[in-house]
Design a protein around this motif. Structure first.
Motif, PDB file in Angstrom:
ATOM      1  N   ILE A  91     -55.070  12.396 -26.795  1.00  0.00           N
ATOM      2  CA  ILE A  91     -54.189  13.359 -27.462  1.00  0.00           C
ATOM      3  C   ILE A  91     -54.233  14.692 -26.729  1.00  0.00           C
ATOM      4  O   ILE A  91     -53.197  15.304 -26.460  1.00  0.00           O
ATOM      5  CB  ILE A  91     -54.587  13.534 -28.942  1.00  0.00           C
ATOM      6  CG1 ILE A  91     -54.343  12.241 -29.733  1.00  0.00           C
ATOM      7  CG2 ILE A  91     -53.822  14.701 -29.575  1.00  0.00           C
ATOM      8  CD1 ILE A  91     -55.009  12.224 -31.108  1.00  0.00           C
ATOM      9  N   GLN A  92     -55.445  15.140 -26.395  1.00  0.00           N
ATOM     10  CA  GLN A  92     -55.601  16.435 -25.720  1.00  0.00           C
ATOM     11  C   GLN A  92     -54.929  16.449 -24.349  1.00  0.00           C
ATOM     12  O   GLN A  92     -54.358  17.460 -23.947  1.00  0.00           O
ATOM     13  CB  GLN A  92     -57.085  16.788 -25.580  1.00  0.00           C
ATOM     14  CG  GLN A  92     -57.781  17.029 -26.902  1.00  0.00           C
ATOM     15  CD  GLN A  92     -57.171  18.178 -27.686  1.00  0.00           C
ATOM     16  OE1 GLN A  92     -56.872  19.228 -27.150  1.00  0.00           O
ATOM     17  NE2 GLN A  92     -56.963  17.954 -28.973  1.00  0.00           N
ATOM     18  N   THR A  93     -54.972  15.322 -23.623  1.00  0.00           N
ATOM     19  CA  THR A  93     -54.350  15.287 -22.298  1.00  0.00           C
ATOM     20  C   THR A  93     -52.830  15.197 -22.387  1.00  0.00           C
ATOM     21  O   THR A  93     -52.147  15.507 -21.413  1.00  0.00           O
ATOM     22  CB  THR A  93     -54.865  14.105 -21.456  1.00  0.00           C
ATOM     23  OG1 THR A  93     -54.471  12.877 -22.069  1.00  0.00           O
ATOM     24  CG2 THR A  93     -56.372  14.152 -21.294  1.00  0.00           C
ATOM     25  N   ARG A  94     -52.296  14.779 -23.533  1.00  0.00           N
ATOM     26  CA  ARG A  94     -50.849  14.598 -23.709  1.00  0.00           C
ATOM     27  C   ARG A  94     -50.128  15.854 -24.186  1.00  0.00           C
ATOM     28  O   ARG A  94     -48.908  15.868 -24.269  1.00  0.00           O
ATOM     29  CB  ARG A  94     -50.565  13.473 -24.704  1.00  0.00           C
ATOM     30  CG  ARG A  94     -51.065  12.131 -24.268  1.00  0.00           C
ATOM     31  CD  ARG A  94     -50.259  11.624 -23.106  1.00  0.00           C
ATOM     32  NE  ARG A  94     -50.669  10.277 -22.757  1.00  0.00           N
ATOM     33  CZ  ARG A  94     -49.849   9.375 -22.278  1.00  0.00           C
ATOM     34  NH1 ARG A  94     -48.595   9.659 -22.065  1.00  0.00           N
ATOM     35  NH2 ARG A  94     -50.304   8.181 -21.970  1.00  0.00           N
ATOM     36  N   ILE A  95     -50.865  16.904 -24.512  1.00  0.00           N
ATOM     37  CA  ILE A  95     -50.229  18.137 -24.987  1.00  0.00           C
ATOM     38  C   ILE A  95     -49.437  18.765 -23.845  1.00  0.00           C
ATOM     39  O   ILE A  95     -49.962  18.996 -22.767  1.00  0.00           O
ATOM     40  CB  ILE A  95     -51.273  19.151 -25.491  1.00  0.00           C
ATOM     41  CG1 ILE A  95     -51.991  18.613 -26.725  1.00  0.00           C
ATOM     42  CG2 ILE A  95     -50.619  20.503 -25.802  1.00  0.00           C
ATOM     43  CD1 ILE A  95     -53.165  19.476 -27.161  1.00  0.00           C
ATOM     44  N   ILE A  96     -48.163  19.017 -24.094  1.00  0.00           N
ATOM     45  CA  ILE A  96     -47.322  19.756 -23.148  1.00  0.00           C
ATOM     46  C   ILE A  96     -47.006  21.080 -23.836  1.00  0.00           C
ATOM     47  O   ILE A  96     -46.097  21.172 -24.654  1.00  0.00           O
ATOM     48  CB  ILE A  96     -46.023  18.990 -22.822  1.00  0.00           C
ATOM     49  CG1 ILE A  96     -46.335  17.604 -22.264  1.00  0.00           C
ATOM     50  CG2 ILE A  96     -45.164  19.800 -21.846  1.00  0.00           C
ATOM     51  CD1 ILE A  96     -45.122  16.690 -22.178  1.00  0.00           C
ATOM     52  N   GLU A  97     -47.814  22.096 -23.553  1.00  0.00           N
ATOM     53  CA  GLU A  97     -47.647  23.380 -24.222  1.00  0.00           C
ATOM     54  C   GLU A  97     -46.674  24.224 -23.416  1.00  0.00           C
ATOM     55  O   GLU A  97     -46.965  24.618 -22.288  1.00  0.00           O
ATOM     56  CB  GLU A  97     -48.987  24.092 -24.398  1.00  0.00           C
ATOM     57  CG  GLU A  97     -48.908  25.225 -25.369  1.00  0.00           C
ATOM     58  CD  GLU A  97     -50.262  25.631 -25.939  1.00  0.00           C
ATOM     59  OE1 GLU A  97     -50.264  26.527 -26.794  1.00  0.00           O
ATOM     60  OE2 GLU A  97     -51.284  25.075 -25.547  1.00  0.00           O
ATOM     61  N   ILE A  98     -45.498  24.474 -24.003  1.00  0.00           N
ATOM     62  CA  ILE A  98     -44.455  25.212 -23.283  1.00  0.00           C
ATOM     63  C   ILE A  98     -44.497  26.704 -23.589  1.00  0.00           C
ATOM     64  O   ILE A  98     -43.920  27.495 -22.869  1.00  0.00           O
ATOM     65  CB  ILE A  98     -43.055  24.650 -23.587  1.00  0.00           C
ATOM     66  CG1 ILE A  98     -42.739  24.776 -25.068  1.00  0.00           C
ATOM     67  CG2 ILE A  98     -42.943  23.219 -23.112  1.00  0.00           C
ATOM     68  CD1 ILE A  98     -41.294  24.534 -25.399  1.00  0.00           C
ATOM     69  N   ALA A  99     -45.163  27.084 -24.667  1.00  0.00           N
ATOM     70  CA  ALA A  99     -45.348  28.476 -25.053  1.00  0.00           C
ATOM     71  C   ALA A  99     -46.499  28.506 -26.054  1.00  0.00           C
ATOM     72  O   ALA A  99     -46.975  27.464 -26.493  1.00  0.00           O
ATOM     73  CB  ALA A  99     -44.079  29.056 -25.671  1.00  0.00           C
ATOM     74  N   TYR A 100     -46.919  29.694 -26.434  1.00  0.00           N
ATOM     75  CA  TYR A 100     -48.004  29.824 -27.397  1.00  0.00           C
ATOM     76  C   TYR A 100     -47.646  29.076 -28.678  1.00  0.00           C
ATOM     77  O   TYR A 100     -46.611  29.325 -29.292  1.00  0.00           O
ATOM     78  CB  TYR A 100     -48.263  31.305 -27.692  1.00  0.00           C
ATOM     79  CG  TYR A 100     -49.350  31.531 -28.709  1.00  0.00           C
ATOM     80  CD1 TYR A 100     -50.681  31.311 -28.370  1.00  0.00           C
ATOM     81  CD2 TYR A 100     -49.058  31.937 -29.994  1.00  0.00           C
ATOM     82  CE1 TYR A 100     -51.689  31.507 -29.294  1.00  0.00           C
ATOM     83  CE2 TYR A 100     -50.054  32.139 -30.928  1.00  0.00           C
ATOM     84  CZ  TYR A 100     -51.368  31.919 -30.571  1.00  0.00           C
ATOM     85  OH  TYR A 100     -52.368  32.114 -31.493  1.00  0.00           O
ATOM     86  N   ASN A 101     -48.505  28.134 -29.070  1.00  0.00           N
ATOM     87  CA  ASN A 101     -48.322  27.321 -30.276  1.00  0.00           C
ATOM     88  C   ASN A 101     -47.040  26.502 -30.281  1.00  0.00           C
ATOM     89  O   ASN A 101     -46.510  26.176 -31.324  1.00  0.00           O
ATOM     90  CB  ASN A 101     -48.386  28.176 -31.540  1.00  0.00           C
ATOM     91  CG  ASN A 101     -49.802  28.580 -31.857  1.00  0.00           C
ATOM     92  OD1 ASN A 101     -50.761  28.011 -31.344  1.00  0.00           O
ATOM     93  ND2 ASN A 101     -49.950  29.579 -32.694  1.00  0.00           N
TER      94      ASN A 101
END
Length: 133
Positions: A91-101
């Protein structure tokens, strides 16, 4: 509201006993399904407002997210078939964070999944589960 900006964060929430969230997507054309999920969102007993006497219980909950337990899993299905299960590390490796939160998760990326140029209806299901939480 004067600027026309709506800062609401509507949610669909539940716990380990809530089961599957199933969404009918009327027309998938590219074989791509993403979801915006708030991994940082505070969790706890529902309903969140139990015992409150004022809006937001007098404070904001930002920055007070409870980490997911080590035995958390996300299962996801397409058209009634489970196509993947992620553990906490995945799950942690799949996060695509495009902006804060603002994080997106890619659950399906298969150009050959859809056989019609017009697109096809797809039933997408997701559940988050844990034995300890």
């Amino acid at each position: 509201l004067l600027s026309g900006h709506n800062d609401a964060r509507n949610t669909i929430s539940g716990d380990g006993l809530s089961g599957w969230l199933v969404i009918q997507i009327p027309k998938v054309k590219e074989g791509l399904i993403l979801a915006r999920m708030e991994w940082w969102h505070p969790r706890g007993n529902w309903p969140m407002t139990e015992g409150w006497t004022e809006v937001n219980n007098g404070n904001r909950a930002l920055g007070k997210a409870i980490p997911y337990p080590d035995d958390v899993f996300i299962d996801f299905a397409v058209n009634g078939e489970i196509i993947g299960t992620w553990d906490k590390d995945e799950i942690q490796t799949r996060i695509i964070e495009i902006a804060y939160n603002e994080a997106f998760y890619k659950f399906l990326d298969d150009e050959d999944f859809i056989q019609s140029e017009e697109g096809e209806p797809v039933e997408f299901g997701i559940r988050i589960r844990s034995e300890s939480d």
